[in-house]
Design an enzyme around this catalytic site. Structure first.
Site, PDB file in Angstrom:
ATOM      1  N   ASP A  57     -33.727  75.085   7.763  1.00  0.00           N
ATOM      2  CA  ASP A  57     -33.355  76.279   6.983  1.00  0.00           C
ATOM      3  C   ASP A  57     -34.441  77.348   7.128  1.00  0.00           C
ATOM      4  O   ASP A  57     -34.299  78.464   6.639  1.00  0.00           O
ATOM      5  CB  ASP A  57     -33.051  75.942   5.516  1.00  0.00           C
ATOM      6  CG  ASP A  57     -34.205  75.277   4.796  1.00  0.00           C
ATOM      7  OD1 ASP A  57     -35.255  75.021   5.416  1.00  0.00           O
ATOM      8  OD2 ASP A  57     -34.063  75.003   3.580  1.00  0.00           O
ATOM      9  N   SER A  58     -35.510  77.030   7.876  1.00  0.00           N
ATOM     10  CA  SER A  58     -36.492  78.045   8.276  1.00  0.00           C
ATOM     11  C   SER A  58     -35.793  79.168   9.048  1.00  0.00           C
ATOM     12  O   SER A  58     -36.365  80.248   9.200  1.00  0.00           O
ATOM     13  CB  SER A  58     -37.586  77.415   9.144  1.00  0.00           C
ATOM     14  OG  SER A  58     -37.022  76.717  10.236  1.00  0.00           O
ATOM     15  N   ASP A  96     -30.585  70.828   8.256  1.00  0.00           N
ATOM     16  CA  ASP A  96     -31.047  70.967   6.872  1.00  0.00           C
ATOM     17  C   ASP A  96     -29.903  71.284   5.935  1.00  0.00           C
ATOM     18  O   ASP A  96     -29.046  72.122   6.246  1.00  0.00           O
ATOM     19  CB  ASP A  96     -32.039  72.131   6.776  1.00  0.00           C
ATOM     20  CG  ASP A  96     -33.472  71.676   6.868  1.00  0.00           C
ATOM     21  OD1 ASP A  96     -33.741  70.462   6.815  1.00  0.00           O
ATOM     22  OD2 ASP A  96     -34.352  72.564   7.002  1.00  0.00           O
ATOM     23  N   GLU A 127     -34.558  67.998   0.812  1.00  0.00           N
ATOM     24  CA  GLU A 127     -35.899  68.088   0.229  1.00  0.00           C
ATOM     25  C   GLU A 127     -35.865  67.575  -1.196  1.00  0.00           C
ATOM     26  O   GLU A 127     -34.999  67.993  -1.979  1.00  0.00           O
ATOM     27  CB  GLU A 127     -36.371  69.546   0.215  1.00  0.00           C
ATOM     28  CG  GLU A 127     -36.491  70.172   1.587  1.00  0.00           C
ATOM     29  CD  GLU A 127     -37.018  71.602   1.519  1.00  0.00           C
ATOM     30  OE1 GLU A 127     -37.456  72.061   0.442  1.00  0.00           O
ATOM     31  OE2 GLU A 127     -36.983  72.266   2.568  1.00  0.00           O
ATOM     32  N   GLU A 194     -44.430  67.208   5.116  1.00  0.00           N
ATOM     33  CA  GLU A 194     -44.964  68.534   5.418  1.00  0.00           C
ATOM     34  C   GLU A 194     -46.227  68.751   4.594  1.00  0.00           C
ATOM     35  O   GLU A 194     -46.240  68.531   3.369  1.00  0.00           O
ATOM     36  CB  GLU A 194     -43.909  69.618   5.088  1.00  0.00           C
ATOM     37  CG  GLU A 194     -44.419  71.027   5.364  1.00  0.00           C
ATOM     38  CD  GLU A 194     -43.325  72.081   5.422  1.00  0.00           C
ATOM     39  OE1 GLU A 194     -42.124  71.733   5.329  1.00  0.00           O
ATOM     40  OE2 GLU A 194     -43.678  73.265   5.570  1.00  0.00           O
TER      41      GLU A 194
HETATM   42  O1  KIV Z   1     -36.761  74.275   7.931  1.00  0.00           O
HETATM   43  C1  KIV Z   1     -37.572  73.812   8.718  1.00  0.00           C
HETATM   44  O2  KIV Z   1     -37.840  74.348   9.797  1.00  0.00           O
HETATM   45  C2  KIV Z   1     -38.259  72.582   8.332  1.00  0.00           C
HETATM   46  C3  KIV Z   1     -39.490  72.244   9.108  1.00  0.00           C
HETATM   47  C4  KIV Z   1     -40.622  73.056   8.600  1.00  0.00           C
HETATM   48  C5  KIV Z   1     -39.791  70.801   9.049  1.00  0.00           C
HETATM   49  O3  KIV Z   1     -37.861  71.923   7.426  1.00  0.00           O
END
Ligand code: KIV
Length: 276
Positions: A57-58, A96, A127, A194
């Site tokens: 979700d980044s 995610d 998460e 993380e």
């Molecule tokens: O959303 C993402 O890119 C992540 C990574 C930082 C592990 O969860």
């Protein structure tokens, strides 16, 4: 467009599956994972030998310029999961679950996880801490593989008060270890850490039977992940301590990704300078 990446080990390998990842942990072969958000990069990363593609979700921050991952929606995650699945052949695909898509009830989590699986994911990532165990159990007993994301969980940035290293003192370290065990017992087939101290990640990784993946968690996790745009040095702003610029001295993106895969496999990344 002739964007076919050159043939490499990645294009001749067999599909990476859940049993493959478990076998890699058993054989102490490090798992190389990168974030990926589109078909073109999926094809390049897969052909370069990346084992796991993460539709993180980044993407909200990296692609859409959002201030955090909180505004990311299910529609965005489904769309980018479909794009990545279209470009990928053999890598394992993790997607995610965005903020607000699984916290309400196990039924809500199942409904949304199923959408990501239908879009092409092989596993979903959530998460959370101990409260998440019933959700992990609900999904995994219904054949949706789950990766539990622990330590710094960006969707909790407001509650945590910023992007800080987690598990630094003895009490927090013990809680993290207990939560990781609880996730495994609930059925999680992968745990991602993380921003936690390298020694703690090493200790927990040794105690779990499922693979662990680290980002800012030292070299002793069973695998590593970075945000693609960070390791290619295209994301603007100050780079976090745990990132290396893999474009340094490389002639192409594919060479940089191959350098990342090699560095993860031979444990030359991350080093002490990337570790807390
Ligand atoms: O959303 C993402 O890119 C992540 C990574 C930082 C592990 O969860």
């Amino acid at each position: 467009m002739s964007a076919q990446p050159q043939a490499t080990a990645g294009s001749t390998r067999k599909a990476v599956t859940l049993p493959t990842l478990l076998e890699m942990k058993k054989n102490q072969e490090k798992i190389a994972m990168l974030t990926c958000y589109d078909a073109c990069f999926a094809s390049v990363l897969d052909a370069s030998g990346v084992d796991v593609l993460l539709i993180g979700d980044s993407l909200g921050m990296v692609l859409a310029g959002m201030p955090s991952t909180l505004p990311v929606t299910m529609d965005m995650m489904e769309y980018h999961t479909r794009c990545v699945a279209a470009g990928n052949k053999n890598a394992f695909v993790v997607a995610d679950m965005p903020f607000g898509s699984y916290q309400e009830s196990v039924e809500q989590a199942y409904r949304n996880a199923a959408k990501l699986m239908a879009a092409g994911a092989n596993m979903v990532k959530l998460e959370g801490t101990a409260w998440l165990a019933p959700t992990v159990e609900y999904l995994t007993t219904r054949d949706i593989p789950v990766c539990a994301h622990l330590g710094l969980t960006p969707q909790s940035v407001s509650a945590l008060g910023g992007y800080r290293v987690q598990g630094r003192d003895a009490k927090a370290a013990k809680t993290l270890k207990t939560n990781a065990k609880a996730m495994q017992e609930a059925g999680a087939q992968m745990v991602l850490f993380e921003l936690i101290p390298g020694k703690l990640a090493a200790d927990i990784s040794k105690s779990l039977s499922v693979p662990t993946i680290g980002i800012g968690a030292g070299v002793d996790c069973d695998g590593q992940v970075l945000v693609l745009h960070d390791m290619l040095n295209v994301f603007p702003g100050k780079k976090p301590k745990f990132v290396r610029n893999f474009m340094d001295n490389q002639p192409s993106i594919q060479a940089a990704v191959q350098a990342y895969v090699s560095a993860v496999k031979d444990k030359s990344f991350p080093t002490a300078e990337h570790t807390f």
